[in-house]
Design a protein around this motif. Structure first.
Motif, PDB file in Angstrom:
ATOM      1  N   VAL A   7      -7.858  -4.709   2.408  1.00 60.57           N
ATOM      2  CA  VAL A   7      -6.711  -5.050   1.567  1.00 60.57           C
ATOM      3  C   VAL A   7      -6.123  -6.401   1.970  1.00 60.57           C
ATOM      4  O   VAL A   7      -5.849  -7.262   1.127  1.00 60.57           O
ATOM      5  CB  VAL A   7      -5.620  -3.957   1.660  1.00 60.57           C
ATOM      6  N   PHE A 152      -4.677  -0.611  -3.895  1.00 60.00           N
ATOM      7  CA  PHE A 152      -5.749  -0.149  -3.019  1.00 60.00           C
ATOM      8  C   PHE A 152      -5.386   1.152  -2.324  1.00 60.00           C
ATOM      9  O   PHE A 152      -6.239   2.021  -2.115  1.00 60.00           O
ATOM     10  CB  PHE A 152      -6.077  -1.226  -1.983  1.00 60.00           C
ATOM     11  N   PHE A 212       0.412  -1.351   1.090  1.00 61.97           N
ATOM     12  CA  PHE A 212      -0.664  -0.405   1.402  1.00 61.97           C
ATOM     13  C   PHE A 212      -0.163   0.677   2.353  1.00 61.97           C
ATOM     14  O   PHE A 212      -0.427   1.872   2.154  1.00 61.97           O
ATOM     15  CB  PHE A 212      -1.832  -1.153   2.034  1.00 61.97           C
TER      16      PHE A 212
END
Length: 274
Positions: A7, A152, A212
């Motif tokens: 990511v 993600f 994330f």
């Protein structure tokens, strides 16, 4: 590479594409206002398209409308609050616009330009101005990085790729719009390229890491988080990009490129089958 590292890596690449927009300035600093306003319109259209197709719609698929709406309102509010709370400086085509609270002894709107001087050490003025410009860039790149990290973390790899691609495409005209006034103010082409690249390459992966981590460790947060990133991106467009691209006689050009940018994001979304 771990999912977290992936990511950060993808967000860094997307952020660094801002430097591509500065490449033309290595060869010529003669840029028309029409081209500048058109680049802002293009960036705005891509950002709105990314917010709608890659954030709002997936958020609605994975959550309730209320969750997405709460996120959108919170994201827009965050952007406006950050603009008001942190002193920062926008470099425009032929002027500067300072915003936020007082910076030192000067109101934000009264920061002297390099040409005017301020009665203090010119180096101190340059460092101060650079810090304020960096503040503006950070505020506006945070929602983009968050969007990549959130996507993600949701487990939707195709969604993350689509958002990162959209941001990378959008960052090119965005970088051009940042580099033009910098070069016109006397910054050399290579330095403008470096600063422009870092303006996206530093804050976006950091924000992606935060996004994330939040979604990965808090289950069910994606719809709200996606709405938050979308709301912040839309707020950037209407608070900064659209006003900056109008009022110079080229509103039609900026509007046409906005539509083109929105359509481009639709094609990106379709090709990547998000």
């Amino acid at each position: 590479m771990s999912p977290f590292g992936e990511v950060v890596f993808v967000a860094a690449i997307a952020g660094c594409t801002t430097g591509i927009g500065a490449l033309p300035l290595l060869f010529s600093d003669r840029v028309s206002h029409r081209v500048y306003d058109g680049s802002l319109g293009l960036a705005a259209g891509i950002m709105v398209g990314a917010a709608v197709f890659a954030l709002v719609l997936p958020g609605l698929e994975l959550g309730s409308p209320l969750e997405v709406v709460v996120g959108i309102v919170a994201g827009g509010g965050f952007l406006l609050a950050a603009n008001a709370a942190f002193p920062h400086l926008h470099l425009l085509f032929s002027e500067e616009r300072a915003e936020g609270p007082r910076t030192g002894s000067d109101p934000a709107g009264d920061l002297p330009s390099a040409a005017e001087g301020s009665g203090t050490d010119p180096v101190d003025d340059d460092l101060r101005r650079a810090a304020l410009v960096g503040g503006a860039v950070t505020i506006h790149n945070v929602p983009e990085g968050l969007a990549v990290g959130i996507a993600f973390a949701s487990g939707e790899t195709a969604l993350g790729v689509a958002i990162a691609t959209a941001i990378a495409v959008q960052n090119v005209p965005d970088g051009f719009a940042m580099a033009v006034p910098a070069v016109r103010a006397g910054v050399s082409g290579p330095k403008a390229l470096l600063y422009t690249t870092l303006s996206g390459g530093v804050p976006e992966p950091i924000a992606a890491a935060v996004g994330f981590s939040l979604v990965a460790f808090v289950s069910g947060l994606f719809p709200v988080a996606a709405g938050f990133a979308a709301g912040a991106m839309i707020a950037v467009v209407f608070r900064e990009l659209i006003p900056s691209s109008h009022g110079h006689g080229y509103a039609d050009t900026a509007t046409a490129t906005f539509v083109l940018g929105f359509a481009t994001m639709l094609l990106v979304d379709t090709v990547l089958a998000v």
